[in-house]
Design a protein around this motif. Sequence first.
Motif: not given
Length: 240
Positions: A8-9, A77, A79, A102-103, A122, A148, A150
């Motif tokens: 996903c990223h 999406n 961060h 994400h992350n 994620s 993900e 990254d």
Amino acid sequence: MDSGFVDCHCHISAREFEEDLEDVIQRSSEVGVETLVAVTEEVGEFERVLQLTERTWMLPGLTSTNTESASWLLERNVHSRSAAQVTIATMREQGISRALLHNFAGRPSAALEGVKAGYLFSFPPAVCRNQQRDRLIRQIPLEHICLETDSPSLGLEKHVRNEPCNIVLSCRYIADVKGVSPETVRLVTSQNAYRLFPKADTRGLRQVRGSLQSVSSLRAEWGPLSLCRPVYAEVQHSER
């Protein structure tokens, strides 16, 4: 229906992948990666992603500063660095209902507020380095987790290039923390990803691929672009 992994990223258009991109995609395919959500960090990089449409299915899904954007652009999406609570509260205030953090490394209490809002979270292979996020992963329902990499950053080892194929590491780690099978994590997280990014399936890609000509035409149609530009890429499975 069974599904492969969804990364996903990732930054598949990054300079670190220029010399062996075909091999990187092949290794991803071999471990069962089905879809990549590629995120660029500059306009020139996004142009390179568009060029990859000659070799695989890709759909630019731009996040725009224009709130009147087409409906398929509305998934975010995100961060958030050391501001999880504020970020989630702000998104809820703005009426954002479809988002991936994400992350994610915020507090479990902040994550649960995001769960209430319907957001997904994620985790890259870097979570395997230590147990700092175990409590966080345990408290977030699996139905709100995605996978993900990254890549090329945030792999198992610092200063070693990460790749989408390492998504299996995130999957196994989350499975261990939650006490379920890796197959369950793969299936549920893929379902979560396609729920968030419904245009990532092959039918959605075919519907819009022909209309994407250049970055300038995208700017003209959708207005100012932010720095985060997710692009859906279905990994083609082929034999060598």
